[in-house]
Design a protein around this motif. Structure first.
Motif, PDB file in Angstrom:
ATOM      1  N   ARG A 226      -3.134  -4.712  -4.537  1.00  7.35           N
ATOM      2  CA  ARG A 226      -3.704  -3.662  -3.695  1.00  7.35           C
ATOM      3  C   ARG A 226      -5.217  -3.576  -3.916  1.00  7.35           C
ATOM      4  O   ARG A 226      -5.990  -3.549  -2.964  1.00  7.35           O
ATOM      5  N   LYS A 227      -5.631  -3.562  -5.176  1.00 10.13           N
ATOM      6  CA  LYS A 227      -7.058  -3.486  -5.511  1.00 10.13           C
ATOM      7  C   LYS A 227      -7.799  -4.728  -5.002  1.00 10.13           C
ATOM      8  O   LYS A 227      -8.893  -4.639  -4.462  1.00 10.13           O
TER       9      LYS A 227
ATOM     10  N   VAL B 178       1.593  -5.447  -8.196  1.00  7.14           N
ATOM     11  CA  VAL B 178       1.409  -4.882  -6.855  1.00  7.14           C
ATOM     12  C   VAL B 178       0.140  -4.023  -6.825  1.00  7.14           C
ATOM     13  O   VAL B 178      -0.655  -4.101  -5.885  1.00  7.14           O
ATOM     14  N   LYS B 179      -0.090  -3.228  -7.876  1.00  6.13           N
ATOM     15  CA  LYS B 179      -1.307  -2.425  -7.958  1.00  6.13           C
ATOM     16  C   LYS B 179      -2.545  -3.320  -7.979  1.00  6.13           C
ATOM     17  O   LYS B 179      -3.548  -3.028  -7.319  1.00  6.13           O
ATOM     18  N   SER B 180      -2.474  -4.413  -8.737  1.00  9.57           N
ATOM     19  CA  SER B 180      -3.595  -5.352  -8.802  1.00  9.57           C
ATOM     20  C   SER B 180      -3.843  -6.014  -7.449  1.00  9.57           C
ATOM     21  O   SER B 180      -4.984  -6.206  -7.042  1.00  9.57           O
TER      22      SER B 180
ATOM     23  N   LYS C 286       5.412  -3.734 -10.592  1.00  9.62           N
ATOM     24  CA  LYS C 286       4.526  -2.686 -10.074  1.00  9.62           C
ATOM     25  C   LYS C 286       3.072  -2.903 -10.471  1.00  9.62           C
ATOM     26  O   LYS C 286       2.168  -2.634  -9.682  1.00  9.62           O
ATOM     27  N   GLY C 287       2.831  -3.395 -11.685  1.00  7.13           N
ATOM     28  CA  GLY C 287       1.462  -3.647 -12.127  1.00  7.13           C
ATOM     29  C   GLY C 287       0.780  -4.703 -11.277  1.00  7.13           C
ATOM     30  O   GLY C 287      -0.390  -4.563 -10.899  1.00  7.13           O
TER      31      GLY C 287
ATOM     32  N   SER D 192       8.479  -1.945  -6.083  1.00 11.98           N
ATOM     33  CA  SER D 192       8.775  -3.020  -7.031  1.00 11.98           C
ATOM     34  C   SER D 192       9.817  -3.976  -6.467  1.00 11.98           C
ATOM     35  O   SER D 192      10.543  -4.617  -7.209  1.00 11.98           O
TER      36      SER D 192
ATOM     37  N   PHE E 233       0.793  -1.226   0.000  1.00  9.18           N
ATOM     38  CA  PHE E 233       0.000   0.000   0.000  1.00  9.18           C
ATOM     39  C   PHE E 233       0.829   1.282   0.000  1.00  9.18           C
ATOM     40  O   PHE E 233       0.283   2.373   0.029  1.00  9.18           O
TER      41      PHE E 233
ATOM     42  N   VAL F 185       4.322   3.129  -5.790  1.00  5.51           N
ATOM     43  CA  VAL F 185       4.224   1.671  -5.786  1.00  5.51           C
ATOM     44  C   VAL F 185       5.616   1.051  -5.731  1.00  5.51           C
ATOM     45  O   VAL F 185       6.519   1.459  -6.465  1.00  5.51           O
TER      46      VAL F 185
ATOM     47  N   ASN G 287       3.024   4.375  -1.313  1.00  9.56           N
ATOM     48  CA  ASN G 287       3.130   5.194  -2.521  1.00  9.56           C
ATOM     49  C   ASN G 287       4.472   5.891  -2.517  1.00  9.56           C
ATOM     50  O   ASN G 287       4.865   6.429  -1.487  1.00  9.56           O
TER      51      ASN G 287
END
Length: 87
Positions: free
Chosen positions: A74-75, A70-72, A67-68, A19, A13, A17, A15
């Motif tokens: 998080r969601k 990790v964002k997924s 990073k992509g 890697s 979480f 993100v 910011n």
């Protein structure tokens, strides 16, 4: 949940993100939350947590999650109702 798993949560979480999170650490964190993790085809991993389902790809040949992903993640955690104050 131990302190290392708490740090994984914080990295997911944070910011900007991150890697530098290793996928095995993410899986251990998810299991500590009670997630069901099952193998899919190839590098796919099916995860279910609090009624929320998702499919992720294990990174290879390295263990580092991009990073992509990790964002997924998080969601996915947000949709599953995982909140820092509940950990």
């Amino acid at each position: 949940m131990n302190s290392k798993q708490k740090k994984v949560y914080e990295k997911i979480f944070k910011n900007p993100v991150q890697s530098d999170i290793e996928w095995p650490d993410i899986e251990k964190f998810l299991k500590s939350l009670g997630a069901a993790i099952s193998e899919g085809n190839g590098s796919r991993v099916r995860i279910e947590l609090n009624g929320e389902r998702a499919v992720f790809h294990r990174p290879h040949p390295d263990k580092i999650t991009d990073k992509g992903a990790v964002k997924s993640m998080r969601k996915f955690l947000e949709n599953a109702g995982v909140k820092d104050d509940e950990l």
